[in-house]
Motif scaffolding. Sequence first.
Motif, PDB file in Angstrom:
ATOM      1  N   GLU A   1       3.362  -3.204   6.811  1.00  0.00           N
ATOM      2  CA  GLU A   1       2.047  -2.976   6.209  1.00  0.00           C
ATOM      3  C   GLU A   1       0.933  -3.207   7.236  1.00  0.00           C
ATOM      4  OE1 GLU A   1       1.107  -1.733   3.502  1.00  0.00           O
ATOM      5  OE2 GLU A   1       2.760  -1.888   2.086  1.00  0.00           O
TER       6      GLU A   1
ATOM      7  N   THR B   1      -5.686   4.901   1.927  1.00  0.00           N
ATOM      8  CA  THR B   1      -6.090   3.553   1.507  1.00  0.00           C
ATOM      9  C   THR B   1      -6.766   2.737   2.605  1.00  0.00           C
ATOM     10  OG1 THR B   1      -3.863   2.714   2.031  1.00  0.00           O
ATOM     11  CG2 THR B   1      -4.263   3.446  -0.234  1.00  0.00           C
TER      12      THR B   1
ATOM     13  N   THR C   1       0.826  -1.210   0.000  1.00  0.00           N
ATOM     14  CA  THR C   1       0.000   0.000   0.000  1.00  0.00           C
ATOM     15  C   THR C   1       0.857   1.257   0.000  1.00  0.00           C
ATOM     16  OG1 THR C   1      -0.194   0.155   2.420  1.00  0.00           O
ATOM     17  CG2 THR C   1      -1.827  -1.213   1.265  1.00  0.00           C
ATOM     18  N   HIS C   2       0.193   2.351  -0.352  1.00  0.00           N
ATOM     19  CA  HIS C   2       0.770   3.685  -0.416  1.00  0.00           C
ATOM     20  C   HIS C   2       1.347   4.082   0.942  1.00  0.00           C
ATOM     21  CE1 HIS C   2       0.981   7.974  -1.396  1.00  0.00           C
ATOM     22  NE2 HIS C   2       0.599   7.695  -2.624  1.00  0.00           N
TER      23      HIS C   2
ATOM     24  N   LEU D   1      -2.154  -1.004  -3.628  1.00  0.00           N
ATOM     25  CA  LEU D   1      -2.977   0.192  -3.490  1.00  0.00           C
ATOM     26  C   LEU D   1      -2.005   1.359  -3.342  1.00  0.00           C
ATOM     27  CD1 LEU D   1      -5.484  -1.184  -0.804  1.00  0.00           C
ATOM     28  CD2 LEU D   1      -5.696  -1.324  -3.274  1.00  0.00           C
ATOM     29  N   GLY D   2      -1.719   2.031  -4.450  1.00  0.00           N
ATOM     30  CA  GLY D   2      -0.715   3.079  -4.379  1.00  0.00           C
ATOM     31  C   GLY D   2      -0.466   3.717  -5.726  1.00  0.00           C
TER      32      GLY D   2
ATOM     33  N   HIS E   1      -1.859  -0.199   8.959  1.00  0.00           N
ATOM     34  CA  HIS E   1      -3.324  -0.215   8.888  1.00  0.00           C
ATOM     35  C   HIS E   1      -3.968  -0.822  10.139  1.00  0.00           C
ATOM     36  CE1 HIS E   1      -3.273   1.094   4.718  1.00  0.00           C
ATOM     37  NE2 HIS E   1      -2.308   0.225   4.502  1.00  0.00           N
TER      38      HIS E   1
ATOM     39  N   THR F   1       4.915   2.776  -5.588  1.00  0.00           N
ATOM     40  CA  THR F   1       4.551   1.547  -4.875  1.00  0.00           C
ATOM     41  C   THR F   1       4.385   0.389  -5.855  1.00  0.00           C
ATOM     42  OG1 THR F   1       3.335   2.966  -3.334  1.00  0.00           O
ATOM     43  CG2 THR F   1       2.986   0.614  -3.133  1.00  0.00           C
TER      44      THR F   1
ATOM     45  N   VAL G   1      -8.436  -0.968   2.094  1.00  0.00           N
ATOM     46  CA  VAL G   1      -7.860  -2.138   2.762  1.00  0.00           C
ATOM     47  C   VAL G   1      -8.935  -2.876   3.557  1.00  0.00           C
ATOM     48  CG1 VAL G   1      -6.247  -2.880   4.564  1.00  0.00           C
ATOM     49  CG2 VAL G   1      -5.508  -1.242   2.820  1.00  0.00           C
TER      50      VAL G   1
END
Length: 281
Positions: free
Chosen positions: A38, A14, A7-8, A66-67, A42, A71, A18
Amino acid sequence: MTAAVFTHRRAGDTHAAVDLLLEIARRRRVTLRLTHDEAAKHGIELAPFVEIVDDPGDDIDLCIVLGGDGTILTALRRYAGTGVPVFAVNYGEVGFLATIDPDGLAEDFERAFSGEYDTIELPTISVGRPDGTWSALNDISVHRKAGLRVADLAYALAGEEIGRVRCDGLVVATPQGSTGYNLANGGPVLAWGVEGFVVSFIAPHSLTARALVVAPGDELTINNASREEPVEVHVDGRPTLELQPGEDIHVAFGLMHGTLAQLPGASFYHRLRERFGRLAR
């Protein structure tokens, strides 16, 4: 199936995606594999269908990103040569490498887990010298160091010296990387699927230094022809090594490939129009 997740760096952008990804993965009985960084980003803890590891490993079926392009490039480099497809959602500024934009994500995640996508093989370029080899998906660039004099770079192809240019640097780009730094230098855009790479110069002090498209099997040698000044070598935009006066590096095309997922029917030209045409409006 098992999917790695990247992810970003701006986690807040995000979080919602997620959470949705976790929900759909549990329902589909897909295991998501995240690094410790990661998971911490999150607030995700170990749970059924969630694995938290030091490295996602190569024994996965899919990598979901997701980026932005940075990324996505990280994921493509990590899985280059493995055949693992990278399915990317754009959370960046341009997102030229992204598979989809973050609209209708529930349906798109379902399609990803069902394998409803095409794949395209993206070639790397590799830079080598006796102490190691580094690979880029977009470009390898050579730069004069801040505060030092202009670079003096000689370059040869397939053993034949082509020229010597005083410049701020040069860029060696893959077809997918040709829309980045190379494009900003006025170099040509290479369509995805072209076999070969392009060399372009950064602020050349010359009327004759022109971008050159190179055949895929021809090795490029770059020599720091300066008598005193080192130069920096960047791999996909990241400072990686220094080239001392008189030193060579060798650049080869297509030693490995990254695998990018894209929606069925998507084309390079559609992507080019949507990403760069949109910015121009």
